[in-house]
Write a protein that holds these residues in place. Structure first.
Motif, PDB file in Angstrom:
ATOM      1  N   LEU A 177     -22.246 -10.454  70.512  1.00 21.40           N
ATOM      2  CA  LEU A 177     -23.017  -9.208  70.611  1.00 21.40           C
ATOM      3  C   LEU A 177     -23.651  -8.857  69.274  1.00 21.40           C
ATOM      4  O   LEU A 177     -24.797  -8.391  69.220  1.00 21.40           O
ATOM      5  N   ALA A 178     -22.909  -9.065  68.199  1.00 23.80           N
ATOM      6  CA  ALA A 178     -23.472  -8.795  66.877  1.00 23.80           C
ATOM      7  C   ALA A 178     -24.640  -9.742  66.610  1.00 23.80           C
ATOM      8  O   ALA A 178     -25.664  -9.336  66.015  1.00 23.80           O
ATOM      9  N   ALA A 179     -24.523 -11.014  67.031  1.00 24.24           N
ATOM     10  CA  ALA A 179     -25.615 -11.970  66.835  1.00 24.24           C
ATOM     11  C   ALA A 179     -26.847 -11.568  67.638  1.00 24.24           C
ATOM     12  O   ALA A 179     -27.991 -11.694  67.162  1.00 24.24           O
ATOM     13  N   ILE A 180     -26.630 -11.079  68.858  1.00 29.13           N
ATOM     14  CA  ILE A 180     -27.763 -10.617  69.661  1.00 29.13           C
ATOM     15  C   ILE A 180     -28.439  -9.432  68.993  1.00 29.13           C
ATOM     16  O   ILE A 180     -29.679  -9.331  68.944  1.00 29.13           O
ATOM     17  N   ASN A 181     -27.619  -8.519  68.465  1.00 31.19           N
ATOM     18  CA  ASN A 181     -28.213  -7.373  67.754  1.00 31.19           C
ATOM     19  C   ASN A 181     -29.043  -7.850  66.569  1.00 31.19           C
ATOM     20  O   ASN A 181     -30.101  -7.279  66.265  1.00 31.19           O
ATOM     21  N   THR A 182     -28.577  -8.876  65.887  1.00 33.42           N
ATOM     22  CA  THR A 182     -29.358  -9.431  64.773  1.00 33.42           C
ATOM     23  C   THR A 182     -30.701  -9.946  65.268  1.00 33.42           C
ATOM     24  O   THR A 182     -31.762  -9.672  64.661  1.00 33.42           O
ATOM     25  N   SER A 183     -30.687 -10.686  66.374  1.00 36.72           N
ATOM     26  CA  SER A 183     -31.936 -11.219  66.929  1.00 36.72           C
ATOM     27  C   SER A 183     -32.860 -10.113  67.381  1.00 36.72           C
ATOM     28  O   SER A 183     -34.087 -10.170  67.176  1.00 36.72           O
ATOM     29  N   LEU A 184     -32.320  -9.081  67.997  1.00 37.08           N
ATOM     30  CA  LEU A 184     -33.160  -7.975  68.475  1.00 37.08           C
ATOM     31  C   LEU A 184     -33.786  -7.215  67.313  1.00 37.08           C
ATOM     32  O   LEU A 184     -34.926  -6.760  67.394  1.00 37.08           O
ATOM     33  N   GLN A 185     -33.042  -7.081  66.232  1.00 36.57           N
ATOM     34  CA  GLN A 185     -33.586  -6.358  65.084  1.00 36.57           C
ATOM     35  C   GLN A 185     -34.675  -7.163  64.369  1.00 36.57           C
ATOM     36  O   GLN A 185     -35.503  -6.590  63.651  1.00 36.57           O
ATOM     37  N   GLU A 186     -34.674  -8.466  64.576  1.00 36.47           N
ATOM     38  CA  GLU A 186     -35.694  -9.293  63.931  1.00 36.47           C
ATOM     39  C   GLU A 186     -37.021  -9.284  64.700  1.00 36.47           C
ATOM     40  O   GLU A 186     -38.042  -9.760  64.179  1.00 36.47           O
ATOM     41  N   LEU A 187     -37.026  -8.770  65.912  1.00 35.17           N
ATOM     42  CA  LEU A 187     -38.264  -8.695  66.688  1.00 35.17           C
ATOM     43  C   LEU A 187     -39.192  -7.649  66.086  1.00 35.17           C
ATOM     44  O   LEU A 187     -38.729  -6.645  65.519  1.00 35.17           O
ATOM     45  N   ASP A 232     -12.341   3.033  69.290  1.00 33.17           N
ATOM     46  CA  ASP A 232     -12.332   2.039  68.218  1.00 33.17           C
ATOM     47  C   ASP A 232     -13.589   1.178  68.316  1.00 33.17           C
ATOM     48  O   ASP A 232     -13.903   0.630  69.383  1.00 33.17           O
ATOM     49  N   THR A 233     -14.306   1.043  67.199  1.00 32.73           N
ATOM     50  CA  THR A 233     -15.585   0.333  67.182  1.00 32.73           C
ATOM     51  C   THR A 233     -15.369  -1.155  66.993  1.00 32.73           C
ATOM     52  O   THR A 233     -14.826  -1.602  65.982  1.00 32.73           O
ATOM     53  N   LEU A 234     -15.813  -1.929  67.994  1.00 29.97           N
ATOM     54  CA  LEU A 234     -15.736  -3.379  67.912  1.00 29.97           C
ATOM     55  C   LEU A 234     -16.994  -3.957  67.267  1.00 29.97           C
ATOM     56  O   LEU A 234     -16.920  -4.868  66.447  1.00 29.97           O
ATOM     57  N   VAL A 235     -18.163  -3.418  67.652  1.00 28.12           N
ATOM     58  CA  VAL A 235     -19.441  -3.897  67.123  1.00 28.12           C
ATOM     59  C   VAL A 235     -20.233  -2.704  66.623  1.00 28.12           C
ATOM     60  O   VAL A 235     -20.378  -1.702  67.323  1.00 28.12           O
ATOM     61  N   SER A 236     -20.737  -2.842  65.403  1.00 26.69           N
ATOM     62  CA  SER A 236     -21.616  -1.817  64.845  1.00 26.69           C
ATOM     63  C   SER A 236     -22.827  -2.543  64.264  1.00 26.69           C
ATOM     64  O   SER A 236     -22.751  -3.150  63.191  1.00 26.69           O
ATOM     65  N   GLY A 237     -23.910  -2.511  65.032  1.00 27.61           N
ATOM     66  CA  GLY A 237     -25.104  -3.212  64.583  1.00 27.61           C
ATOM     67  C   GLY A 237     -24.866  -4.704  64.536  1.00 27.61           C
ATOM     68  O   GLY A 237     -24.503  -5.329  65.538  1.00 27.61           O
ATOM     69  N   VAL A 238     -25.032  -5.291  63.363  1.00 26.35           N
ATOM     70  CA  VAL A 238     -24.896  -6.743  63.215  1.00 26.35           C
ATOM     71  C   VAL A 238     -23.495  -7.126  62.727  1.00 26.35           C
ATOM     72  O   VAL A 238     -23.244  -8.294  62.436  1.00 26.35           O
ATOM     73  N   GLU A 239     -22.580  -6.143  62.629  1.00 28.81           N
ATOM     74  CA  GLU A 239     -21.222  -6.406  62.164  1.00 28.81           C
ATOM     75  C   GLU A 239     -20.243  -6.315  63.331  1.00 28.81           C
ATOM     76  O   GLU A 239     -20.352  -5.442  64.193  1.00 28.81           O
ATOM     77  N   SER A 240     -19.282  -7.210  63.338  1.00 28.22           N
ATOM     78  CA  SER A 240     -18.274  -7.237  64.395  1.00 28.22           C
ATOM     79  C   SER A 240     -16.879  -7.200  63.783  1.00 28.22           C
ATOM     80  O   SER A 240     -16.585  -7.954  62.854  1.00 28.22           O
TER      81      SER A 240
END
Length: 776
Positions: A177-187, A232-240
């Motif tokens: 999920l963090a990797a997907i967020n990274t890809s989405l932010q690069e669009l 409890d936060t599992l994913v925050s943006g690009v960090e997991s």
């Protein structure tokens, strides 16, 4: 003109091509899990002004969107969590239900086999073959308990391993999920990768199988922040973050889920985590641990009651019986029941006193030291702090140890807590598990069948139901010497006390009161005088003459002295007219010698042998032999000791009234062929000696089996309901986001025709242009 027509054809051709592309993409992914149907948003191009009018300039693709509804998607995520939680719970409850119907029921059957073997032995208590059968049945019962414990601990171990595997997948999902967020932010801003968003939603739904999930959208991502459990936060943006299992404190086996942030691991509350993880934690902590406690309570109740009977009887050699099963209060087990932090200096013993009051579950004891006093907080198995009736702490603060505390059939002996002494301000929490390993610890200690104690001394102590007082008579020991075997009656009487005096007389005569004289109706102070005429007279406090009885039985006011009565006995007439022998006076009194006699009454205790109808000799507090003891008894423990014995046999509390009596039957401590103890062992099979008199040992299993059966039934029903909810949520998502092949096939034909029509427009434009060029 031809140019405009050509542009119109090109725009139509392009839009139709995109429509065909999207439609084909939808058809290709009709069976792709989590795929959301894509829809083209086609719009008319801006019109152009020409010759006093606006003319259309064709069409263009404004955007490609997903057929997606966040509320339907959220509902599917929630129903996924609920369905997986109920399915996991159902699977484990089936396993535990199978345990109660096989392994645990074998334990009950082996206990019944033991009782049956004891029943057979009671018919032939001296038969060594029958005795050996009892030992073999005892071994089988102990082994069955051991096997049940092993089965449950294996199930518990499997759950922990499943938790580890599940956490590995949860961590992998978090990273994806963090990797997907990274890809989405690069669009580029405003661009959307619908297939990536579908993949993200699929990962969210998979994560929802394991735990309750909440997602927050931001920065072009529908799950920029992924929250699990109760916050409890599992994913925050690009960090997991990472989840892992950590050992409990002080119970190392009580592994908990913790979320790792940097170098710190914070335990997650298991009550609200939900999903498969929540179900597994609930099964482990609430069902498996309770089952271990109940099996332990059964083992302790069974073995301790049999051991107590064994040790109260005599074996085939005439010796006192020894324990058949492992002593539940052995030094090792006393300390094993306390779980303390690593490196702790705490030393607490937990003794099993009363199996009837035992409760399943863990107790928590928190101790703090302020430099002077220890203060304690004790929590029961339900997690509630225990208090006294007045609301004060269950264990009062103290400045000294050791300290003993009684709670629910247990004795907590706190020898040392945290150190000697602990540091000021230091505090510590220990977990007390009285029952947890009970089924593992039971074993057979006896290997000689002659050691089975078949005979038990039968002692019966009963109060007369017509007694008006409330005193209680009890034995001071389960065993009494055979010399005392017999039946007795203890009476509370009011009898006379006579005290004689002759100080200051010139003669040498001895004047003695008759002990035990029935002078209750002659209470008073009397003076006996011998005059110069050798006549003896008796007067009361008021100087009135008291009638005496001469050697002929006649009532007189004076007797000849020296006395001529038998034994020199002085007999007086009491106030009710009865004759009472109260004293003796031998020869040697001088003229005018006087003697005094004080008669009072007091309550006393006597013991009469009802077989011989004689009073028993007793020991008073000074060790003297007497036949009546002052009542209430004056020794510290209110004990009655027969003159022939060195140790007390009975104890009678205060508050008996005159006229009250008690019957006592003391049996023999040894008897060849005795079976009273074996008969008593049989009764444990059905006696309500557990759970505050509500259950037998076997009833505890029935309660456990019923509880697990009901939980399995509820799990089955919950899984069925949650499956219906999941199916309904899936259908709603499918209706909104799913690909309909009939609809897509129709679109394919429609856009194909549009494409062909646009091609024709371009052909017409070319032909028109060619005609114009030829005309030139």
């Amino acid at each position: 003109m031809a140019s405009d027509l050509m542009q119109l054809g090109i725009s139509g051709l392009r839009t139709s091509q995109k429509q065909l592309d999207v439609t084909s993409h939808n058809i290709s992914n009709v069976h792709t899990p989590g795929y959301s149907r894509q829809v083209v948003d086609q719009k008319a191009a801006d019109a152009q002004w020409s010759g006093g009018n606006y003319y259309g300039s064709g069409a263009y693709i404004d955007s490609v969107n997903r057929a997606y509804d966040q509320f339907a998607a959220r509902e599917l995520t929630l129903s996924t969590t609920q369905l997986e939680e109920s399915n996991v719970r159902q699977q484990h409850m089936m396993m535990l239900d199978d345990f109660t119907s096989k392994s645990a029921v074998n334990t009950v059957n082996s206990m019944n086999d033991f009782y049956n073997s004891v029943r057979s032995l009671s018919d032939h208590p001296n038969d060594l073959g029958s005795r050996q059968t009892v030992l073999e049945s005892a071994n089988q019962a102990a082994n069955s308990f051991n096997n049940s414990y092993e089965t449950l601990t294996n199930i518990r171990r499997d759950v922990n391993e499943q938790l580890d595997v599940t956490l590995e997948r949860v961590n992998a999902l978090g990273q994806e999920l963090a990797a997907i967020n990274t890809s989405l932010q690069e669009l580029p801003y405003g661009d959307k990768n619908h297939d990536l968003l579908d993949k993200q939603r699929g990962l969210i739904n998979e994560l929802a199988k394991y735990t309750k999930v909440t997602v927050l959208a931001d920065k072009g991502s529908l799950a920029d922040k992924v929250i699990i459990g109760s916050g409890d936060t599992l994913v925050s943006g690009v960090e997991s973050s990472q989840l892992k299992m950590v050992s409990g404190d002080p119970d190392l086996e009580d592994k908990q889920i913790a979320i790792v942030n940097g170098n710190q691991a914070k335990a997650i509350k298991s009550d609200h985590i939900g999903g498969g993880l929540g179900a597994m934690l609930s099964i482990r902590d609430d069902v498996i641990d309770k089952s271990l406690d109940e099996m332990g309570r059964m083992a302790i109740g069974f073995s301790k009651q049999i051991n107590d009977l064994q040790q109260s009887g005599t074996d085939l050699t005439g010796a006192m019986g020894s324990a058949l099963f492992t002593d539940v209060n052995s030094p090792t087990l006393l300390k094993e029941r306390v779980l303390k932090p690593l490196g702790s200096q705490t030393d607490i013993d937990v003794k099993i006193d009363d199996v009837n009051a035992l409760k399943a579950g863990d107790y928590k004891l928190t101790t703090s030291f302020d430099g002077t006093d220890y203060s304690f907080r004790l929590f029961d198995p339900a997690g509630n702090e225990m208090k006294q009736a007045d609301g004060s702490a269950y264990i009062a603060a103290t400045d000294t140890l050791p300290l003993e505390v009684n709670v629910d059939g247990l004795t907590l002996a706190m020898n040392t807590v945290m150190g000697t002494p602990p540091a000021t301000g230091q505090s510590e929490t220990v977990i007390i598990q009285p029952m947890r390993r009970g089924a593992a610890n039971i074993g057979v200690e006896m290997n000689d069948p002659r050691g089975l104690a078949g005979h038990r001394q039968t002692n019966i102590v009963e109060a007369n139901p017509n007694n008006t007082g409330t005193a209680q008579l009890s034995q001071t020991s389960q065993q009494t010497p055979d010399a005392l075997a017999g039946t007795y009656q203890i009476d509370i009487i009011n009898s006379a006390d006579l005290v004689a005096g002759n100080t200051g007389n010139s003669g040498t005569a001895t004047f003695e009161a008759i002990s035990g004289a029935a002078a209750e109706n002659a209470v008073g102070n009397y003076t006996i005088t011998v005059n110069a005429a050798n006549k003896l007279s008796m007067t009361d406090d008021s100087g009135n003459a008291v009638k005496l009885i001469d050697d002929t039985g006649a009532e007189v006011t004076e007797l000849d002295y020296p006395l001529t009565t038998t034994g020199n006995t002085l007999t007086m007439v009491a106030s009710d007219g009865s004759q009472v022998s109260v004293a003796t006076l031998n020869n040697g009194a001088a003229a005018n010698d006087e003697f005094t006699l004080a008669i009072t009454t007091s309550d006393k205790l006597t013991v009469r042998n009802t077989q011989t109808n004689t009073l028993m000799d007793l020991k008073d507090d000074a060790g003297n032999t007497v036949q009546a003891l002052a009542y209430p008894l004056t020794n510290a423990n209110k004990e009655i000791t027969f003159a022939s014995q060195t140790a007390p046999t009975l104890s009678l509390s205060d508050d008996a009234n005159v006229g009250d009596n008690f019957s006592v039957t003391l049996g023999r401590s040894s008897a060849v062929g005795g079976n009273t103890n074996f008969l008593a062992m049989q009764q444990i099979q059905h006696e309500k000696t557990m759970n505050e008199g509500k259950s037998s040992v076997i009833d505890l299993f029935e309660g456990l089996a019923t509880d697990i059966g009901m939980q399995k039934s509820n799990a089955d029903k919950t899984a069925e309901v949650n499956q219906l909810d999941f199916d309904a949520a899936s259908e709603r998502v499918s209706n909104i986001s799913g690909v309909n092949l009939d609809e897509e096939a129709a679109n394919l034909m429609k856009f194909q025709q549009s494409y062909m029509a646009s091609s024709r427009i371009m052909s017409v434009a070319k032909e028109t242009f060619d005609t114009l060029m030829r005309a030139v």
